[in-house]
Design a protein around this motif. Structure first.
Motif, PDB file in Angstrom:
ATOM      1  N   GLY A 117      63.538  -2.974  55.330  1.00 21.26           N
ATOM      2  CA  GLY A 117      62.969  -2.034  56.284  1.00 21.26           C
ATOM      3  C   GLY A 117      63.865  -0.838  56.520  1.00 21.26           C
ATOM      4  O   GLY A 117      63.411   0.315  56.532  1.00 21.26           O
ATOM      5  N   ALA A 118      65.160  -1.091  56.686  1.00 18.57           N
ATOM      6  CA  ALA A 118      66.104  -0.002  56.910  1.00 18.57           C
ATOM      7  C   ALA A 118      66.198   0.898  55.682  1.00 18.57           C
ATOM      8  O   ALA A 118      66.270   2.127  55.793  1.00 18.57           O
ATOM      9  CB  ALA A 118      67.479  -0.577  57.260  1.00 18.57           C
ATOM     10  N   ALA A 119      66.195   0.289  54.484  1.00 18.52           N
ATOM     11  CA  ALA A 119      66.303   1.069  53.256  1.00 18.52           C
ATOM     12  C   ALA A 119      65.088   1.965  53.059  1.00 18.52           C
ATOM     13  O   ALA A 119      65.198   3.118  52.643  1.00 18.52           O
ATOM     14  CB  ALA A 119      66.471   0.137  52.057  1.00 18.52           C
ATOM     15  N   CYS A 120      63.908   1.434  53.375  1.00 12.92           N
ATOM     16  CA  CYS A 120      62.686   2.220  53.225  1.00 12.92           C
ATOM     17  C   CYS A 120      62.693   3.431  54.145  1.00 12.92           C
ATOM     18  O   CYS A 120      62.395   4.558  53.735  1.00 12.92           O
ATOM     19  CB  CYS A 120      61.465   1.345  53.496  1.00 12.92           C
ATOM     20  N   ALA A 121      63.061   3.210  55.405  1.00 17.01           N
ATOM     21  CA  ALA A 121      63.080   4.309  56.379  1.00 17.01           C
ATOM     22  C   ALA A 121      64.081   5.386  55.977  1.00 17.01           C
ATOM     23  O   ALA A 121      63.779   6.586  56.016  1.00 17.01           O
ATOM     24  CB  ALA A 121      63.418   3.762  57.764  1.00 17.01           C
TER      25      ALA A 121
ATOM     26  N   HIS B 158      46.616   1.416  51.912  1.00 13.77           N
ATOM     27  CA  HIS B 158      47.659   1.995  52.776  1.00 13.77           C
ATOM     28  C   HIS B 158      48.631   0.948  53.330  1.00 13.77           C
ATOM     29  O   HIS B 158      49.310   1.194  54.324  1.00 13.77           O
ATOM     30  CB  HIS B 158      47.032   2.794  53.937  1.00 13.77           C
ATOM     31  N   VAL B 159      48.690  -0.214  52.685  1.00  9.67           N
ATOM     32  CA  VAL B 159      49.648  -1.246  53.094  1.00  9.67           C
ATOM     33  C   VAL B 159      50.525  -1.589  51.892  1.00  9.67           C
ATOM     34  O   VAL B 159      50.016  -1.880  50.807  1.00  9.67           O
ATOM     35  CB  VAL B 159      48.953  -2.522  53.618  1.00  9.67           C
ATOM     36  N   TRP B 160      51.830  -1.577  52.118  1.00 11.17           N
ATOM     37  CA  TRP B 160      52.822  -1.811  51.084  1.00 11.17           C
ATOM     38  C   TRP B 160      53.705  -2.994  51.509  1.00 11.17           C
ATOM     39  O   TRP B 160      53.703  -3.379  52.671  1.00 11.17           O
ATOM     40  CB  TRP B 160      53.704  -0.569  50.889  1.00 11.17           C
ATOM     41  N   ALA B 161      54.464  -3.521  50.575  1.00 11.17           N
ATOM     42  CA  ALA B 161      55.400  -4.588  50.930  1.00 11.17           C
ATOM     43  C   ALA B 161      56.629  -4.493  50.032  1.00 11.17           C
ATOM     44  O   ALA B 161      56.566  -3.977  48.908  1.00 11.17           O
ATOM     45  CB  ALA B 161      54.761  -5.969  50.797  1.00 11.17           C
TER      46      ALA B 161
ATOM     47  N   VAL C 296      59.079   1.870  47.171  1.00 11.11           N
ATOM     48  CA  VAL C 296      57.911   2.023  48.036  1.00 11.11           C
ATOM     49  C   VAL C 296      57.967   3.361  48.763  1.00 11.11           C
ATOM     50  O   VAL C 296      56.957   4.081  48.853  1.00 11.11           O
ATOM     51  CB  VAL C 296      57.813   0.845  49.032  1.00 11.11           C
ATOM     52  N   ALA C 297      59.137   3.725  49.279  1.00  3.35           N
ATOM     53  CA  ALA C 297      59.272   5.019  49.958  1.00  3.35           C
ATOM     54  C   ALA C 297      58.930   6.169  49.009  1.00  3.35           C
ATOM     55  O   ALA C 297      58.236   7.127  49.393  1.00  3.35           O
ATOM     56  CB  ALA C 297      60.693   5.175  50.499  1.00  3.35           C
ATOM     57  N   GLU C 298      59.404   6.058  47.773  1.00  3.91           N
ATOM     58  CA  GLU C 298      59.103   7.101  46.793  1.00  3.91           C
ATOM     59  C   GLU C 298      57.602   7.186  46.528  1.00  3.91           C
ATOM     60  O   GLU C 298      57.044   8.293  46.414  1.00  3.91           O
ATOM     61  CB  GLU C 298      59.867   6.816  45.496  1.00  3.91           C
ATOM     62  N   ASN C 299      56.944   6.036  46.472  1.00  3.88           N
ATOM     63  CA  ASN C 299      55.508   6.050  46.197  1.00  3.88           C
ATOM     64  C   ASN C 299      54.692   6.517  47.391  1.00  3.88           C
ATOM     65  O   ASN C 299      53.648   7.155  47.225  1.00  3.88           O
ATOM     66  CB  ASN C 299      55.074   4.669  45.718  1.00  3.88           C
ATOM     67  N   ILE C 300      55.155   6.229  48.600  1.00  7.40           N
ATOM     68  CA  ILE C 300      54.505   6.796  49.787  1.00  7.40           C
ATOM     69  C   ILE C 300      54.570   8.322  49.739  1.00  7.40           C
ATOM     70  O   ILE C 300      53.640   9.024  50.148  1.00  7.40           O
ATOM     71  CB  ILE C 300      55.157   6.252  51.072  1.00  7.40           C
ATOM     72  N   CYS C 301      55.683   8.820  49.186  1.00  2.78           N
ATOM     73  CA  CYS C 301      55.872  10.267  49.069  1.00  2.78           C
ATOM     74  C   CYS C 301      55.205  10.848  47.823  1.00  2.78           C
ATOM     75  O   CYS C 301      55.386  12.032  47.511  1.00  2.78           O
ATOM     76  CB  CYS C 301      57.360  10.599  49.071  1.00  2.78           C
ATOM     77  N   GLY C 302      54.449  10.001  47.101  1.00  2.00           N
ATOM     78  CA  GLY C 302      53.654  10.500  45.990  1.00  2.00           C
ATOM     79  C   GLY C 302      54.341  10.583  44.650  1.00  2.00           C
ATOM     80  O   GLY C 302      53.840  11.244  43.733  1.00  2.00           O
ATOM     81  N   LEU C 303      55.465   9.905  44.478  1.00  3.21           N
ATOM     82  CA  LEU C 303      56.207  10.023  43.230  1.00  3.21           C
ATOM     83  C   LEU C 303      55.703   9.098  42.133  1.00  3.21           C
ATOM     84  O   LEU C 303      56.142   9.198  40.986  1.00  3.21           O
ATOM     85  CB  LEU C 303      57.698   9.762  43.485  1.00  3.21           C
ATOM     86  N   ALA C 304      54.806   8.169  42.468  1.00  2.00           N
ATOM     87  CA  ALA C 304      54.176   7.281  41.475  1.00  2.00           C
ATOM     88  C   ALA C 304      55.208   6.614  40.569  1.00  2.00           C
ATOM     89  O   ALA C 304      55.179   6.744  39.344  1.00  2.00           O
ATOM     90  CB  ALA C 304      53.155   8.058  40.646  1.00  2.00           C
ATOM     91  N   LYS C 305      56.119   5.904  41.176  1.00  2.98           N
ATOM     92  CA  LYS C 305      57.212   5.273  40.434  1.00  2.98           C
ATOM     93  C   LYS C 305      57.021   3.765  40.378  1.00  2.98           C
ATOM     94  O   LYS C 305      56.973   3.096  41.409  1.00  2.98           O
ATOM     95  CB  LYS C 305      58.550   5.602  41.116  1.00  2.98           C
ATOM     96  N   ALA C 306      56.927   3.211  39.180  1.00  5.13           N
ATOM     97  CA  ALA C 306      56.829   1.764  39.033  1.00  5.13           C
ATOM     98  C   ALA C 306      58.182   1.128  39.339  1.00  5.13           C
ATOM     99  O   ALA C 306      59.229   1.660  38.965  1.00  5.13           O
ATOM    100  CB  ALA C 306      56.390   1.407  37.623  1.00  5.13           C
TER     101      ALA C 306
END
Length: 402
Positions: free
Chosen positions: A13-17, A269-272, A301-311
């Motif tokens: 959680g901290a890393a994502c934020a 809109h839900v990630w894990a 996940v943070a990158e993908n929320i920001c639209g970077l489409a990273k596997a």
């Protein structure tokens, strides 16, 4: 303004934020955590913190000012009771909190000994949270008798602390050997000898029948009928992913909250990320319980929320500290069919796991060079010949160029 809500105030959680802010996300970010403490490291709990060598604030992943400076709202001591994925709302304490994107970093919970065999007696502990360790620290006094149920890494780390503090420590392992689920017989032998040399009694192929005592544990009865006295007991019998919240919301669960290779769950809109999440891996699904996975997956996940489409590409690594031994593990050993032993300097040693000619993983004891080279080789998809690895005259770094 977009709002990202993160449920779970642990490493993931901290890393994502933090990654969201580093990427320039300028919407609202809220972390909700059940514990009253800000996000903190868990690995030192069963090592330096339990030994009294580390203060609580040194466990914190970020300073107290970081979250305010970054515009990250911390809601601590708060439990999310429900998720409404259609309305995009989480409920806590009767309050509805809306989200645009929701990240579940709920982690894992320890398995507990059943109440039917005395698991609810006083003096029986698990090692997972700061509160768990605070509750047991006063028990660690020289001469007291500690019984640990489970010979995995958590149990052995607690045993090492007990032995260092002068306790009489016994480890019960139901399987034929300690670390059987996660390591080779060679690694098990190494740690059995390490603990035995410090007076820890390890009883393998030994099950627990029940805990003894009225109100508080006073001993244990083994599956063979023997009874051992105990002033307190630690259950180190594994952890399970914290998926109840997701399941109640109708989100797919498969050995953890099921995600795709970008961290998306079955709900829009839900990630894990982290211990609670499973992801595609070599034709199946994998869930990793490690700091490295928690950070890397949460950042993806943070990158993908920001639209970077990273596997997300997992690079498994783990570690354990016991006495003066640092075990570092690279890769995953599932499916190995042989072990190559490489002696190091000053008593260091590493065990290299192969399936056929393919290098799968490395366990390195006090040999950081073997760990680092093994990790790089695995990530590069290189598999040096087993006889070359076993030869201590061969310079390890040269294998990276071969």
């Amino acid at each position: 303004m977009a709002h990202v809500v993160i449920v779970g105030a642990g490493q993931a959680g901290a890393a994502c934020a933090a990654k969201l802010r580093a990427l320039g996300f300028d919407g609202a970010v809220t972390i909700i955590g059940e514990e009253p403490a800000p996000p903190y490291q868990r690995p030192p709990l069963s090592k330096a913190y339990l030994l009294g060598e580390m203060e609580e604030e040194r466990l914190w992943l970020r300073s107290a000012d970081f979250y305010a400076e970054q515009g990250i709202t911390l809601r601590l001591g708060a439990r999310v009771e429900a998720i409404d994925t259609a309305a995009r709302v989480v409920t806590l304490g009767g309050e509805a909190v809306g989200y645009d994107e929701l990240v579940l970093t709920t982690g894992s919970v320890p398995r507990r000994l059943p109440a039917a065999i005395g698991g609810d007696l006083g003096g029986v502990f698990t090692v997972r949270t700061l509160a768990d360790v605070d509750a047991m620290r006063g028990e660690f006094a020289a001469g007291r008798r500690l019984v640990i149920v489970g010979g995995g890494y958590i149990g052995l780390e607690a045993a090492a602390v007990g032995a260092k503090l002068g306790l009489d420590v016994t480890v019960l392992e139901m399987a034929p050997r300690i670390l059987q689920r996660v390591a080779s017989p060679e690694t098990s032998d190494y740690f059995r000898a390490l603990h035995g040399a410090r007076g820890v009694k390890i009883l393998e192929s030994t099950g627990l029948d029940r805990l003894l005592g009225e109100g508080r544990v006073t001993g244990v009865r083994l599956s063979d009928g023997r009874e051992l006295p105990a002033d307190f007991v630690i259950a180190g019998v594994g952890i399970v992913p914290a998926t109840a919240l997701a399941e109640a919301a109708g989100i797919a669960v498969e050995n953890g909250i099921a995600c795709d290779d970008h961290g998306r769950t079955s709900a829009p809109h839900v990630w894990a990320a982290g211990d609670c999440a499973s992801f595609p891996w070599k034709g199946g699904r994998l869930r990793l319980e490690s700091v490295g996975n928690a950070i890397d997956m949460a950042e993806a996940v943070a990158e993908n929320i920001c639209g970077l489409a990273k596997a997300y590409e997992a690079k498994p690594w783990f570690w354990s500290d016991q006495y003066d031994c640092k075990l570092q593990i690279a890769g995953l050993n599932a499916g190995y069919d042989r072990i190559v032993t490489r002696p190091g300097e000053g008593g260091a040693v590493s065990f290299w796991y192969y399936r056929g000619d393919a290098l799968l993983a490395v366990d390195a004891m006090n040999d950081s060079r073997a760990y680092m080279v093994g990790k790089r080789l695995i990530e590069m998809g290189k598999s040096p010949a087993a006889e070359v690895v076993a030869d201590p005259a061969v310079e390890l770094k040269g294998l990276l160029k071969a």
